[in-house]
Design a protein around this motif. Sequence first.
Motif, PDB file in Angstrom:
ATOM      1  N   MET A  66       0.795  -1.357   0.061  1.00 33.21           N
ATOM      2  CA  MET A  66      -0.154   0.062   0.050  1.00 33.21           C
ATOM      3  C   MET A  66       0.861   1.246  -0.036  1.00 33.21           C
ATOM      4  O   MET A  66       0.446   2.094  -0.532  1.00 33.21           O
ATOM      5  CB  MET A  66      -1.010  -0.160   1.156  1.00 33.21           C
ATOM      6  N   ASN A  67       2.222   1.183   0.709  1.00 32.34           N
ATOM      7  CA  ASN A  67       2.866   2.358   0.740  1.00 32.34           C
ATOM      8  C   ASN A  67       3.640   2.434  -0.657  1.00 32.34           C
ATOM      9  O   ASN A  67       3.850   3.464  -1.065  1.00 32.34           O
ATOM     10  CB  ASN A  67       3.964   2.156   1.777  1.00 32.34           C
ATOM     11  N   TYR A  68       4.028   1.149  -1.230  1.00 33.61           N
ATOM     12  CA  TYR A  68       4.909   1.251  -2.468  1.00 33.61           C
ATOM     13  C   TYR A  68       4.115   2.024  -3.413  1.00 33.61           C
ATOM     14  O   TYR A  68       4.691   2.856  -4.285  1.00 33.61           O
ATOM     15  CB  TYR A  68       5.205  -0.161  -2.540  1.00 33.61           C
ATOM     16  N   PHE A  69       2.979   1.644  -3.621  1.00 34.79           N
ATOM     17  CA  PHE A  69       1.967   2.191  -4.746  1.00 34.79           C
ATOM     18  C   PHE A  69       1.383   3.348  -4.521  1.00 34.79           C
ATOM     19  O   PHE A  69       0.517   4.043  -5.139  1.00 34.79           O
ATOM     20  CB  PHE A  69       0.937   0.934  -4.934  1.00 34.79           C
ATOM     21  N   GLY A  70       1.491   3.818  -3.264  1.00 36.80           N
ATOM     22  CA  GLY A  70       0.948   5.146  -2.956  1.00 36.80           C
ATOM     23  C   GLY A  70      -0.087   5.135  -2.222  1.00 36.80           C
ATOM     24  O   GLY A  70      -1.081   6.241  -2.236  1.00 36.80           O
ATOM     25  N   LEU A  71      -0.889   3.940  -2.150  1.00 34.81           N
ATOM     26  CA  LEU A  71      -2.248   3.918  -1.849  1.00 34.81           C
ATOM     27  C   LEU A  71      -2.371   4.370  -0.396  1.00 34.81           C
ATOM     28  O   LEU A  71      -3.552   4.745  -0.001  1.00 34.81           O
ATOM     29  CB  LEU A  71      -2.846   2.343  -2.019  1.00 34.81           C
ATOM     30  N   SER A  72      -1.331   4.138   0.718  1.00 35.80           N
ATOM     31  CA  SER A  72      -1.563   4.558   1.910  1.00 35.80           C
ATOM     32  C   SER A  72      -1.867   6.142   1.952  1.00 35.80           C
ATOM     33  O   SER A  72      -2.644   6.502   2.635  1.00 35.80           O
ATOM     34  CB  SER A  72      -0.507   3.803   2.703  1.00 35.80           C
ATOM     35  N   ALA A  73      -0.960   6.670   1.308  1.00 38.77           N
ATOM     36  CA  ALA A  73      -1.014   8.232   1.341  1.00 38.77           C
ATOM     37  C   ALA A  73      -2.374   8.759   0.706  1.00 38.77           C
ATOM     38  O   ALA A  73      -2.878   9.643   0.880  1.00 38.77           O
ATOM     39  CB  ALA A  73       0.325   8.861   0.261  1.00 38.77           C
ATOM     40  N   MET A  74      -2.998   8.094  -0.418  1.00 34.89           N
ATOM     41  CA  MET A  74      -3.871   8.358  -0.972  1.00 34.89           C
ATOM     42  C   MET A  74      -5.283   8.129  -0.010  1.00 34.89           C
ATOM     43  O   MET A  74      -6.125   9.179   0.021  1.00 34.89           O
ATOM     44  CB  MET A  74      -4.459   7.411  -2.204  1.00 34.89           C
ATOM     45  N   HIS A  75      -5.127   7.209   0.958  1.00 30.80           N
ATOM     46  CA  HIS A  75      -6.135   6.746   1.867  1.00 30.80           C
ATOM     47  C   HIS A  75      -5.991   7.947   2.726  1.00 30.80           C
ATOM     48  O   HIS A  75      -7.338   8.662   3.349  1.00 30.80           O
ATOM     49  CB  HIS A  75      -5.851   5.507   2.562  1.00 30.80           C
ATOM     50  N   LEU A  76      -4.997   8.245   3.200  1.00 34.68           N
ATOM     51  CA  LEU A  76      -4.614   9.443   4.419  1.00 34.68           C
ATOM     52  C   LEU A  76      -5.368  10.713   3.739  1.00 34.68           C
ATOM     53  O   LEU A  76      -6.116  11.375   4.413  1.00 34.68           O
ATOM     54  CB  LEU A  76      -3.238   9.416   4.633  1.00 34.68           C
ATOM     55  N   TRP A  77      -4.869  10.980   2.472  1.00 34.52           N
ATOM     56  CA  TRP A  77      -5.442  12.035   1.935  1.00 34.52           C
ATOM     57  C   TRP A  77      -6.991  12.134   2.099  1.00 34.52           C
ATOM     58  O   TRP A  77      -7.860  13.301   2.215  1.00 34.52           O
ATOM     59  CB  TRP A  77      -4.876  12.584   0.585  1.00 34.52           C
ATOM     60  N   CYS A  78      -7.667  11.158   1.713  1.00 34.40           N
ATOM     61  CA  CYS A  78      -8.830  10.954   1.611  1.00 34.40           C
ATOM     62  C   CYS A  78      -9.563  11.145   2.960  1.00 34.40           C
ATOM     63  O   CYS A  78     -10.454  11.872   2.961  1.00 34.40           O
ATOM     64  CB  CYS A  78      -9.192   9.432   0.794  1.00 34.40           C
ATOM     65  N   MET A  79      -9.096  10.288   3.662  1.00 34.58           N
ATOM     66  CA  MET A  79      -9.708  10.679   5.071  1.00 34.58           C
ATOM     67  C   MET A  79      -9.520  12.098   5.742  1.00 34.58           C
ATOM     68  O   MET A  79     -10.574  12.611   6.160  1.00 34.58           O
ATOM     69  CB  MET A  79      -8.928   9.798   6.043  1.00 34.58           C
ATOM     70  N   ARG A  80      -8.395  12.817   5.393  1.00 31.97           N
ATOM     71  CA  ARG A  80      -8.321  14.000   5.809  1.00 31.97           C
ATOM     72  C   ARG A  80      -9.034  15.065   5.178  1.00 31.97           C
ATOM     73  O   ARG A  80      -9.349  16.247   5.696  1.00 31.97           O
ATOM     74  CB  ARG A  80      -6.521  14.446   5.856  1.00 31.97           C
TER      75      ARG A  80
END
Length: 117
Positions: free
Chosen positions: A58-72
Amino acid sequence: HARTKKKQLAYFILGEHNERSMKILPAFDFHGMIFCYYDSNGIVSTVDVQYDQMGFYMNYFGLSAMHLWCMRCVVTPFAMLWMNVYNKTGKVHPLTFLVQVLVTLTIFSYVVFQVVM
């Protein structure tokens, strides 16, 4: 790190910070655990390395950052707006508000998961 004599085990938690060569992908931190099993003489007999594969990818593909942005930027402002509207109407109970937000987030997460996967 820690060592237990009873189970003949020593373990280490390693932290790693990864910088990307492509600036569009965010840097991320990664953790892994190393288990060293040893015999009665204190000699290491087996080494086992474990890490969170789902979190890594999830971190490698940037999905974790996308999830964090979406939540914020999407979910939290939406929940705050919803709470303010309900509070102003005077017809809200904290428990029903929480249930409604959780149901909405569950549906939203399911839809996003279906789109991404």
